[in-house]
Design a protein around this motif. Structure first.
Motif, PDB file in Angstrom:
ATOM      1  N   CYS A   7       0.860  -1.187   0.000  1.00 32.82           N
ATOM      2  CA  CYS A   7       0.000   0.000   0.000  1.00 32.82           C
ATOM      3  C   CYS A   7       0.897   1.238   0.000  1.00 32.82           C
ATOM      4  O   CYS A   7       2.048   1.195   0.426  1.00 32.82           O
ATOM      5  N   SER A   8       0.373   2.334  -0.473  1.00 32.88           N
ATOM      6  CA  SER A   8       1.187   3.549  -0.603  1.00 32.88           C
ATOM      7  C   SER A   8       1.675   4.044   0.755  1.00 32.88           C
ATOM      8  O   SER A   8       2.784   4.566   0.866  1.00 32.88           O
ATOM      9  N   THR A   9       0.882   3.869   1.811  1.00 34.03           N
ATOM     10  CA  THR A   9       1.288   4.327   3.140  1.00 34.03           C
ATOM     11  C   THR A   9       2.505   3.556   3.626  1.00 34.03           C
ATOM     12  O   THR A   9       3.527   4.145   3.991  1.00 34.03           O
ATOM     13  N   CYS A  10       2.411   2.244   3.644  1.00 29.90           N
ATOM     14  CA  CYS A  10       3.519   1.422   4.155  1.00 29.90           C
ATOM     15  C   CYS A  10       4.751   1.527   3.262  1.00 29.90           C
ATOM     16  O   CYS A  10       5.883   1.491   3.744  1.00 29.90           O
ATOM     17  N   TYR A  11       4.534   1.662   1.966  1.00 29.00           N
ATOM     18  CA  TYR A  11       5.662   1.812   1.045  1.00 29.00           C
ATOM     19  C   TYR A  11       6.425   3.112   1.326  1.00 29.00           C
ATOM     20  O   TYR A  11       7.638   3.123   1.469  1.00 29.00           O
ATOM     21  N   LYS A  12       5.701   4.208   1.440  1.00 32.41           N
ATOM     22  CA  LYS A  12       6.352   5.502   1.690  1.00 32.41           C
ATOM     23  C   LYS A  12       7.019   5.558   3.064  1.00 32.41           C
ATOM     24  O   LYS A  12       8.034   6.218   3.244  1.00 32.41           O
ATOM     25  N   MET A  13       6.435   4.859   4.051  1.00 35.08           N
ATOM     26  CA  MET A  13       7.000   4.848   5.410  1.00 35.08           C
ATOM     27  C   MET A  13       8.094   3.799   5.569  1.00 35.08           C
ATOM     28  O   MET A  13       8.737   3.751   6.603  1.00 35.08           O
ATOM     29  N   ASN A  14       8.244   2.918   4.586  1.00 38.31           N
ATOM     30  CA  ASN A  14       9.181   1.803   4.646  1.00 38.31           C
ATOM     31  C   ASN A  14       8.890   0.908   5.855  1.00 38.31           C
ATOM     32  O   ASN A  14       9.785   0.505   6.585  1.00 38.31           O
ATOM     33  N   MET A  15       7.612   0.599   6.053  1.00 44.10           N
ATOM     34  CA  MET A  15       7.199  -0.242   7.183  1.00 44.10           C
ATOM     35  C   MET A  15       7.565  -1.699   6.931  1.00 44.10           C
ATOM     36  O   MET A  15       7.235  -2.254   5.889  1.00 44.10           O
ATOM     37  N   PHE A  16       8.245  -2.286   7.871  1.00 43.18           N
ATOM     38  CA  PHE A  16       8.568  -3.710   7.870  1.00 43.18           C
ATOM     39  C   PHE A  16       7.786  -4.281   9.047  1.00 43.18           C
ATOM     40  O   PHE A  16       8.258  -4.272  10.181  1.00 43.18           O
ATOM     41  N   HIS A  17       6.565  -4.713   8.783  1.00 47.74           N
ATOM     42  CA  HIS A  17       5.633  -5.087   9.841  1.00 47.74           C
ATOM     43  C   HIS A  17       6.058  -6.331  10.612  1.00 47.74           C
ATOM     44  O   HIS A  17       6.363  -7.357  10.014  1.00 47.74           O
ATOM     45  N   VAL A  18       6.050  -6.206  11.925  1.00 43.48           N
ATOM     46  CA  VAL A  18       6.218  -7.338  12.820  1.00 43.48           C
ATOM     47  C   VAL A  18       4.973  -7.314  13.697  1.00 43.48           C
ATOM     48  O   VAL A  18       4.809  -6.440  14.544  1.00 43.48           O
ATOM     49  N   HIS A  19       4.106  -8.251  13.423  1.00 47.14           N
ATOM     50  CA  HIS A  19       2.796  -8.319  14.074  1.00 47.14           C
ATOM     51  C   HIS A  19       2.858  -9.387  15.158  1.00 47.14           C
ATOM     52  O   HIS A  19       2.896 -10.577  14.852  1.00 47.14           O
ATOM     53  N   PRO A  20       2.939  -8.980  16.448  1.00 43.83           N
ATOM     54  CA  PRO A  20       3.046  -9.981  17.515  1.00 43.83           C
ATOM     55  C   PRO A  20       1.772 -10.811  17.650  1.00 43.83           C
ATOM     56  O   PRO A  20       0.688 -10.382  17.256  1.00 43.83           O
ATOM     57  N   ALA A  21       1.907 -11.984  18.220  1.00 41.72           N
ATOM     58  CA  ALA A  21       0.785 -12.918  18.338  1.00 41.72           C
ATOM     59  C   ALA A  21      -0.340 -12.364  19.208  1.00 41.72           C
ATOM     60  O   ALA A  21      -1.508 -12.469  18.862  1.00 41.72           O
ATOM     61  N   ASN A  22      -0.008 -11.767  20.343  1.00 44.75           N
ATOM     62  CA  ASN A  22      -1.025 -11.257  21.258  1.00 44.75           C
ATOM     63  C   ASN A  22      -0.813  -9.757  21.446  1.00 44.75           C
ATOM     64  O   ASN A  22       0.197  -9.341  22.011  1.00 44.75           O
ATOM     65  N   PRO A  23      -1.766  -8.925  20.970  1.00 49.08           N
ATOM     66  CA  PRO A  23      -1.555  -7.478  21.027  1.00 49.08           C
ATOM     67  C   PRO A  23      -1.423  -6.912  22.436  1.00 49.08           C
ATOM     68  O   PRO A  23      -0.783  -5.896  22.628  1.00 49.08           O
ATOM     69  N   ARG A  24      -1.993  -7.561  23.426  1.00 49.12           N
ATOM     70  CA  ARG A  24      -1.891  -7.057  24.807  1.00 49.12           C
ATOM     71  C   ARG A  24      -0.621  -7.536  25.501  1.00 49.12           C
ATOM     72  O   ARG A  24       0.089  -6.761  26.115  1.00 49.12           O
ATOM     73  N   ASP A  25      -0.340  -8.807  25.418  1.00 50.01           N
ATOM     74  CA  ASP A  25       0.771  -9.379  26.179  1.00 50.01           C
ATOM     75  C   ASP A  25       2.122  -9.267  25.481  1.00 50.01           C
ATOM     76  O   ASP A  25       3.154  -9.424  26.133  1.00 50.01           O
ATOM     77  N   ASP A  26       2.126  -9.036  24.182  1.00 45.52           N
ATOM     78  CA  ASP A  26       3.383  -9.084  23.432  1.00 45.52           C
ATOM     79  C   ASP A  26       3.929  -7.727  22.994  1.00 45.52           C
ATOM     80  O   ASP A  26       4.983  -7.669  22.370  1.00 45.52           O
ATOM     81  N   PHE A  27       3.232  -6.637  23.293  1.00 41.74           N
ATOM     82  CA  PHE A  27       3.763  -5.298  22.983  1.00 41.74           C
ATOM     83  C   PHE A  27       3.511  -4.396  24.168  1.00 41.74           C
ATOM     84  O   PHE A  27       2.374  -4.247  24.620  1.00 41.74           O
ATOM     85  N   MET A  28       4.599  -3.776  24.665  1.00 40.12           N
ATOM     86  CA  MET A  28       4.492  -2.853  25.788  1.00 40.12           C
ATOM     87  C   MET A  28       5.338  -1.619  25.507  1.00 40.12           C
ATOM     88  O   MET A  28       6.546  -1.724  25.277  1.00 40.12           O
ATOM     89  N   LEU A  29       4.689  -0.484  25.512  1.00 40.80           N
ATOM     90  CA  LEU A  29       5.368   0.781  25.312  1.00 40.80           C
ATOM     91  C   LEU A  29       5.932   1.237  26.654  1.00 40.80           C
ATOM     92  O   LEU A  29       5.192   1.385  27.630  1.00 40.80           O
ATOM     93  N   LEU A  30       7.245   1.414  26.713  1.00 43.05           N
ATOM     94  CA  LEU A  30       7.913   1.836  27.948  1.00 43.05           C
ATOM     95  C   LEU A  30       7.959   3.352  28.066  1.00 43.05           C
ATOM     96  O   LEU A  30       7.942   3.902  29.156  1.00 43.05           O
TER      97      LEU A  30
END
Length: 194
Positions: free
Chosen positions: A50-73
């Motif tokens: 998509c044009s958004t991800c292409y322009k941002m150069n997003m290399f998506h890493v989608h964790p298995a569980n959105p609550r338990d696997d990503f924590m913003l410090l």
């Protein structure tokens, strides 16, 4: 990549200036490839065209569980301390650092601060911001970390993942009336990047 059994590990990441800092828990080495694709609710490593991800150069890493696997410090309130970009249906927030401009993660859903005991021995109990979700029938939050912002580690080398065909490529550039092409592993769809 070393041939070791995949296990859940804490990966640290940040923007360039360090204002944004997070931990994402991933199964490493990344166990999925074209011969063994991830099932629903498992971690994914992918790029879309998509044009958004292409322009941002997003290399998506989608964790298995959105609550338990990503924590913003840091920061603990991304809606007030980070800048955000929305497009298309305006449901996903592409957060980026207002100082250095690096885009670390994309999120949709409801977030909250929480005190958690991190698996990482260095961290202990700590206040974090993360997805609010009980794992039930509520709408599942969406979390995608930009893989280029994960601190380098031997068992998560984006170059090796690409060469070993462990990165999925999605077609999001086709017009709505066209049928989207199936995800593939060998190379990006039209308009995408490796």
């Amino acid at each position: 990549m070393a041939e070791t059994a995949p296990k859940r590990q804490a990966c640290h990441g940040s923007c360039h200036c360090g204002l944004t800092q997070y931990i994402v828990f991933l199964t490493l080495p990344h166990p999925f490839s074209s011969s063994h694709p991830p099932q629903q609710d498992q971690q994914e490593v992918y790029r879309c065209n998509c044009s958004t991800c292409y322009k941002m150069n997003m290399f998506h890493v989608h964790p298995a569980n959105p609550r338990d696997d990503f924590m913003l410090l840091s920061p603990l309130n991304p809606d007030h301390k980070l800048s955000t970009y929305q497009c298309y249906d305006k449901k996903r927030n592409f957060y980026f650092c207002p100082k250095c401009g690096v885009r670390c993660f994309t999120f949709s859903g409801v977030g909250e601060t929480d005190i958690v005991e991190l698996d990482d021995k260095k961290e202990g109990k700590r206040e974090v911001w993360r997805a609010k979700w009980d794992g039930g029938n509520d709408t599942r939050p969406y979390v995608s970390v930009n893989g280029t912002t994960i601190d380098f580690r031997e068992d998560f080398d984006l170059r090796v993942l690409t060469e070993e065909k462990r990165v999925q490529y999605f077609d999001d550039r086709s017009e709505p009336e066209e049928k989207k092409k199936e995800a593939r592993w060998e190379r990006p769809h039209y308009g995408g990047s490796y």
